[in-house]
Design a protein around this motif. Structure first.
Motif, short mmCIF file in Angstrom:
data_model
loop_
_atom_site.label_atom_id
_atom_site.label_comp_id
_atom_site.label_asym_id
_atom_site.label_seq_id
_atom_site.Cartn_x
_atom_site.Cartn_y
_atom_site.Cartn_z
N ARG A 176 17.37 54.08 42.04
CA ARG A 176 18.02 53.00 41.96
C ARG A 176 19.43 53.45 41.00
NH1 ARG A 176 21.60 49.42 44.25
NH2 ARG A 176 21.94 47.74 42.92
N ARG A 177 19.69 53.80 40.20
CA ARG A 177 20.81 54.14 39.00
C ARG A 177 21.49 55.66 40.02
NH1 ARG A 177 22.80 56.22 33.22
NH2 ARG A 177 23.90 57.45 34.17
N ILE A 180 23.70 53.90 42.84
CA ILE A 180 24.49 53.02 42.04
C ILE A 180 26.30 54.17 41.77
CG2 ILE A 180 25.47 51.67 40.55
CD1 ILE A 180 22.93 50.52 40.02
N VAL A 181 25.44 55.36 40.71
CA VAL A 181 26.17 56.73 41.04
C VAL A 181 27.22 56.85 41.78
CG1 VAL A 181 26.18 58.17 39.10
CG2 VAL A 181 25.13 56.84 38.64
N PHE A 184 29.01 54.53 43.71
CA PHE A 184 30.86 54.68 43.06
C PHE A 184 31.18 56.13 42.66
CE2 PHE A 184 32.58 55.87 38.70
CZ PHE A 184 33.39 54.82 38.80
N LYS A 187 32.81 56.24 46.27
CA LYS A 187 33.84 55.35 46.58
C LYS A 187 35.41 55.29 45.72
CE LYS A 187 34.41 50.81 43.96
NZ LYS A 187 35.87 51.41 43.81
#
Lengths: 191, 191
Positions: A176-177, A180-181, A184, A187
């Motif tokens: 999950r981490r 997310i990383v 990011f 993006k």
DNA sequence: GTCTATAGCTCGATAGAC
DNA sequence: GTCTATCGAGCTATAGAC
């Protein structure tokens, strides 16, 4: 390369590498005497020299498989990427490659400026670092975009390389981490 | 603390610290024998023991002034910040503090997992790392925002700590780079 | 393929003269 | 405040038996 093996057991060579990685992570490479590796394996220091020609050779045994594959990936890559999509695909491939060899990655994570590495390995890693950063840069970038590329490549690299000393949030899984990383980073690249 | 000094000359103690930092950066801390420090200073190994009680004491002499000031800063800080402005002000103060002691920062940059550090120093640095990350987190953050806080604090820390192995763009000054990095971090925090 | 024994070296630290 | 000399520990690596 290796003789045929029985059902569950590993080569002695592989056992040595695995135990060495554990101890290198705990004590660092210069801080881990061969006697410690030997005693954790339950045999004597001299026996190690039957399987490896010296201490650096153990380190090479851990790192070379991964470094070879990174070399191959970087040779396949074009001089420069020209669009964000193919660059991102490359970054994901690179990341997956790193994650496919957690044993080598653990030892790379000991580093820092890694002055303790044998020069041949140090130089290879430095080449990889510089080349991957170059490959994040697209034509016609502003200074701001170039610096951001450096930061984000560094972030991505650290995400693959560091596991131990990481600040962990509640019950968040590593997967999950990472999700997310990476979103990011993606993006921020596109922004 | 120090006796009065002549016009240009430094304490012998300070000279030892400065030379030690240079050599620690080149060879690492375990990789730098006292004999090397002594010879670069032009005197003998035993003379070092008049100024410092052992090798770790030299390391403490380099790091403690900065670590003490960070301790003080972290004690002044509130339990948690509640708004983005005061958090950002804190981060800038922390960053300036690091940059005010380039000698200590250079040695911190050797690290990595820093298993070679004396345990007392290692523990202090770990406490700082965890506490600064906690302080970037505002109440009611989502998982995504928490992870991003970790990433950005890490980025900021590395920006203060790393100088040497940095990928440098053309004729860009370190100040210009830092300006770009900080504005990226600030923007990403606010996003 | 693993052992004991040891050579050969480097390092941190101390003793004691000046 | 700096020196020479040295101790003792810990390390890599090798020799040679089994």
């Amino acid at each position: 390369m290796s003789t045929k093996r029985g059902t569950g057991s590993l080569d002695t060579r592989e056992k040595i590498l695995n135990v060495s990685v554990e101890l290198f992570m705990e004590n660092g490479y210069p801080g881990t005497p061969l006697s410690l590796i030997a005693s954790k394996l339950g045999f004597s220091k001299a026996a190690l020299y039957y399987h490896f020609k010296n201490k650096d050779d153990i380190l090479n045994g851990i790192l070379n498989p991964l470094l070879d594959r990174i070399d191959a990936l970087l040779e396949e890559a074009p001089q420069r990427f020209t669009d964000a999509e193919s660059r991102w695909k490359f970054l994901v491939t690179y990341s997956d490659l790193m994650l496919s060899d957690p044993r080598a990655v653990s030892v790379l994570a000991i580093g820092g400026s890694q002055v303790w590495l044998p020069e041949s390995i140090y130089n290879r890693i430095e080449r990889h670092r510089v080349r991957t950063i170059e490959l994040t840069m697209l034509p016609g970038m502003s200074d701001e975009e170039k610096v951001r590329s450096i930061l984000l490549m560094d972030m991505m690299h650290r995400e693959t390389v560091f596991d131990k000393r990481r600040f962990v949030i509640d019950g968040m899984t590593p997967e999950r981490r990472r999700e997310i990383v990476y979103s990011f980073i993606k993006k921020s690249f596109e922004d």
